[in-house]
Design an enzyme around this catalytic site. Structure first.
Site, short mmCIF file in Angstrom:
data_model
loop_
_atom_site.label_atom_id
_atom_site.label_comp_id
_atom_site.label_asym_id
_atom_site.label_seq_id
_atom_site.Cartn_x
_atom_site.Cartn_y
_atom_site.Cartn_z
N ARG A 1 -0.60 -9.86 -20.92
CA ARG A 1 -1.26 -9.68 -22.16
C ARG A 1 -0.67 -8.86 -22.88
O ARG A 1 -1.25 -8.68 -24.21
CB ARG A 1 -2.77 -9.06 -21.64
CG ARG A 1 -2.76 -7.87 -20.69
CD ARG A 1 -4.10 -7.27 -20.26
NE ARG A 1 -5.28 -7.17 -21.25
CZ ARG A 1 -5.46 -6.23 -21.99
NH1 ARG A 1 -4.57 -5.31 -22.14
NH2 ARG A 1 -6.27 -6.36 -22.91
N ASP B 1 -5.09 -0.76 -28.09
CA ASP B 1 -4.72 0.28 -28.52
C ASP B 1 -5.57 1.36 -28.04
O ASP B 1 -5.28 2.31 -27.57
CB ASP B 1 -4.69 0.27 -29.92
CG ASP B 1 -3.53 -0.75 -30.29
OD1 ASP B 1 -3.56 -1.26 -31.54
OD2 ASP B 1 -2.65 -0.87 -29.33
N PRO C 1 0.79 -1.27 -0.10
CA PRO C 1 0.03 0.12 -0.03
C PRO C 1 0.90 1.24 -0.02
O PRO C 1 0.34 2.52 -0.17
CB PRO C 1 -0.84 -0.22 1.29
CG PRO C 1 -0.84 -1.57 1.67
CD PRO C 1 0.63 -1.98 1.27
N GLU D 1 2.23 -7.68 8.55
CA GLU D 1 2.19 -6.07 8.48
C GLU D 1 3.03 -5.71 7.53
O GLU D 1 3.02 -4.66 7.42
CB GLU D 1 2.41 -5.45 9.98
CG GLU D 1 1.50 -5.91 10.87
CD GLU D 1 -0.11 -5.54 10.53
OE1 GLU D 1 -0.77 -6.51 10.41
OE2 GLU D 1 -0.51 -4.58 10.15
N1 LIG Z 1 -2.76 -1.78 -2.62
C1 LIG Z 1 -1.78 -2.67 -2.88
O1 LIG Z 1 -1.28 -2.86 -3.83
C2 LIG Z 1 -1.61 -3.65 -1.44
C3 LIG Z 1 -0.59 -4.50 -1.63
C4 LIG Z 1 -0.15 -5.34 -0.48
C5 LIG Z 1 -1.37 -5.44 0.46
N2 LIG Z 1 -1.10 -6.14 1.26
C6 LIG Z 1 -0.01 -6.72 1.99
C7 LIG Z 1 1.20 -6.00 2.51
C8 LIG Z 1 2.27 -5.63 1.92
C9 LIG Z 1 3.27 -4.93 2.19
C10 LIG Z 1 2.99 -3.95 3.31
C11 LIG Z 1 1.62 -4.35 4.07
C12 LIG Z 1 0.89 -5.12 3.63
N3 LIG Z 1 -0.49 -5.48 4.26
C13 LIG Z 1 -0.42 -6.65 4.92
C14 LIG Z 1 -1.87 -6.73 5.67
O2 LIG Z 1 -2.16 -5.78 6.42
C15 LIG Z 1 -2.25 -4.63 5.78
C16 LIG Z 1 -0.96 -4.31 5.29
N4 LIG Z 1 -2.49 -4.37 0.44
C17 LIG Z 1 -2.50 -3.59 -0.38
#
Ligand SMILES: NC(=O)c1ccc(NCc2ccccc2N2CCOCC2)nc1
Length: 246
Positions: free
Chosen positions: A154, A169, A89, A116
């Protein structure tokens, strides 16, 4: 293109890309997908891959060492240099422009976090690029990784049939796609627009461009920000918007 997925659940990404266009790309050898599980590189009989977070607070963190060993094995498996992407995230927002750049690379490693997330020292030492597929939280990075695999698969030469690449395209030039219709012409839900059955290809292309412009204007005006529309496009858009008011 080779993609190595590092995940505690590598089969999740494998299953999401086993069908349709991505499945066909894999069958045609346009894309090789390899899954790696850091648990196989963890110590002790519990093969610990995570532990409590320093500083207290809820949740666990994925440990550096199993991931370091796993990534070393990934690099060793093929001489092609890797580009390591961490799905999180906190990453930069993934857009089609970056998808095209990733799709042109010979090899990608997709790192999927659980708990986390991953110890920041591993991220700093091994990750080339942190990417987010959108502003929402998933229980793991695997579905985000599957999105990247699909989007780049793809775009591999030979993955899409002609029609598909044409559709590709139309979206590519930064506009939303136009509406699509098929049989029957008449249905309780409505009738196929006349122009699409006219056989007049110039009129059809004009109508489709106008629909794409109007849709983009109404649904995603941000895509038109900082973009100079040609005189033709501006006229099409204005005419299309006026038609909606009638
Ligand atoms: N938007 C995205 O690309 C996206 C990608 C991964 C993801 N989660 C795996 C994750 C990966 C890295 C750090 C925290 C977390 N999380 C683990 C679960 O708890 C919350 C944080 N979430 C959303």
């Amino acid at each position: 293109m080779r993609i190595d997925v590092v995940s505690l659940f590598p089969e999740e990404v494998d299953r999401c890309t086993a069908f349709g266009v991505t499945g066909r790309a894999r069958e045609r050898g346009l894309l090789q997908l390899h899954g790696w599980n850091p648990r196989e590189y963890a110590d002790g009989n519990y093969r610990k891959t995570d532990d409590r977070t320093f500083g207290g607070g809820p949740g666990m963190v994925m440990l550096v060492e199993p991931l370091r060993r796993c990534l070393a094995a990934v690099r060793q498996a093929d001489p092609t240099p890797v580009h390591v992407v961490y799905l999180s995230p906190q990453g930069r927002r993934l857009e089609q422009k970056r998808v095209r750049e990733l799709a042109a690379m010979p090899r990608l490693v997709l790192l999927c976090g659980r708990y986390e997330g991953i110890d920041e020292r591993l991220v700093q030492a091994e990750v080339d690029e942190e990417l987010s597929i959108g502003d929402y939280v998933l229980s793991g990075g695997e579905l985000a990784a599957a999105v990247v695999v699909d989007a780049v698969a793809r775009l591999q030469d030979g993955a899409l049939n002609d029609a598909g690449s044409a559709a590709q395209d139309s979206f590519e030039d930064g506009l939303l796609d136009c509406p699509h219709y098929s049989h029957p012409v008449e249905h309780a839900y409505g009738t196929v627009p006349e122009v699409l059955r006219s056989g007049n290809h110039a009129a059809i292309a004009r109508w489709r461009r106008q629909q794409a412009l109007v849709r983009t204007w109404l649904r995603r005006p941000d895509l038109l920000q900082g973009r100079e529309l040609s005189k033709v496009d501006r006229k099409l858009l204005e005419e299309g918007l006026r038609a909606l008011e009638q």
